[in-house]
Design an enzyme around this catalytic site. Structure first.
Site, PDB file in Angstrom:
ATOM      1  N   CYS A 139     -85.731  -0.352  51.713  1.00 54.07           N
ATOM      2  CA  CYS A 139     -84.301  -0.826  50.960  1.00 54.07           C
ATOM      3  C   CYS A 139     -83.812  -1.418  52.388  1.00 54.07           C
ATOM      4  O   CYS A 139     -82.803  -2.302  51.874  1.00 54.07           O
ATOM      5  CB  CYS A 139     -83.057  -0.083  50.568  1.00 54.07           C
ATOM      6  SG  CYS A 139     -83.109   1.601  51.167  1.00 54.07           S
ATOM      7  N   HIS A 264     -76.437  -0.535  51.214  1.00 50.02           N
ATOM      8  CA  HIS A 264     -76.283  -0.268  52.149  1.00 50.02           C
ATOM      9  C   HIS A 264     -75.846  -1.759  53.495  1.00 50.02           C
ATOM     10  O   HIS A 264     -75.475  -2.677  52.280  1.00 50.02           O
ATOM     11  CB  HIS A 264     -78.249  -0.340  53.524  1.00 50.02           C
ATOM     12  CG  HIS A 264     -79.068   0.510  52.862  1.00 50.02           C
ATOM     13  ND1 HIS A 264     -78.148   2.321  53.010  1.00 50.02           N
ATOM     14  CD2 HIS A 264     -80.198   0.518  52.419  1.00 50.02           C
ATOM     15  CE1 HIS A 264     -78.944   2.566  51.558  1.00 50.02           C
ATOM     16  NE2 HIS A 264     -80.687   2.037  52.177  1.00 50.02           N
TER      17      HIS A 264
END
Length: 275
Positions: A139, A264
């Site tokens: 990711c 993130h």
């Protein structure tokens, strides 16, 4: 909904979601429900302890099936959202049953005979899959690679320095549960004002992290690897090189765990040809 070996929606491929009850699997079911006209039958697959549960997908309550070889009978595409060791064992079995596997684990990402594909960057790579498996990047890499790939195609990437600030969901349900537990522990206290006070209060209840994440940032994500790098940092380096077909690209990455549940963030300093 049709069970294994039965015909799904006419003319549309059959999909198996392996790891349907996990954190990533839950998001996958939401996405599948937003694109309800693509797939025929959708089989939800998980560990035997989750078999029999009912999950909603495309507005239908669907029973979760136990992970067995038979569950892949008649499956066209199998999405794997499971730990590495499960993917390593079961993905080849799904391929042997005739499915194309799209794997979200780290097991096959760097295998030379498995394409590492981001559709916006290298969609052509998906056609060359000698093992019947397609991998997708972590990711963190995925958060930057679409923009970076577009810039590379236009200007030619020659150096990359990146820092990632990674949510606890990157460590799965255990990471999320650990942060929530620690937040409950420190709420309404004066913890966080003196060096080491949160660490002493948390004790060994750090979950998948080396230090407490509540009221903290942890300059480490993953496990120790060669030359002082963490596994997360090497993932970003190696996956970027493979996706962009730049095996010698100089890359330096720092990964930091931050006390948020999802999403993130990254800072990216990229240099291109001619600079």
């Amino acid at each position: 909904m049709a069970g294994p070996g039965q015909t799904g929606r006419s003319g549309r491929p059959t999909l198996a979601v392996v790891g349907a009850t996990g954190a990533v699997g839950t998001v996958m079911l939401q996405i599948l429900s937003q694109r309800a006209d693509i797939w025929g039958e959708i089989r939800l697959v998980a560990s035997p302890r989750s078999a029999g549960r009912k999950l909603a997908v495309r507005g239908e309550e669907t029973e979760v099936l136990a992970l067995t070889e038979e569950v892949f009978d008649g499956v066209d595409v199998a999405l794997f959202d499971v730990p590495d060791e499960i993917a390593e064992r079961w993905a080849p079995l799904a391929v042997a049953k005739g499915a194309v596997v799209v794997d979200n684990s780290g097991t096959f990402r760097m295998a030379p005979d498995v394409p590492l594909v981001v559709p916006e960057v290298n969609p052509h790579a998906v056609r060359m899959r000698p093992r019947g498996i397609v991998a997708n990047p972590s990711c963190t890499t995925l958060s930057m690679i679409v923009a970076l790939g577009a810039l590379h195609a236009e200007f030619g990437l020659r150096e990359l320095v990146a820092s990632s600030y990674q949510a606890v969901s990157g460590a799965g349900r255990a990471g999320v549960a650990t942060l929530r537990e620690q937040l409950a522990l420190v709420a309404g206290t004066e913890l966080g004002t003196s060096p080491g006070d949160v660490r002493r209060a948390v004790g060994d209840r750090t979950g998948p992290f080396p230090e407490p994440v509540a009221l903290n940032v942890v300059p480490w994500a993953g496990s120790a690897r060669e030359d002082g790098w963490s596994s997360q940092e090497l993932k970003v380096r190696d996956e970027t090189r493979k996706i962009l077909c730049l095996p010698g690209l100089p890359v330096a990455v720092t990964c930091v765990r931050v006390p948020v549940i999802t999403t993130h963030s990254l800072t990216v300093h990229a240099r291109f040809e001619g600079e």
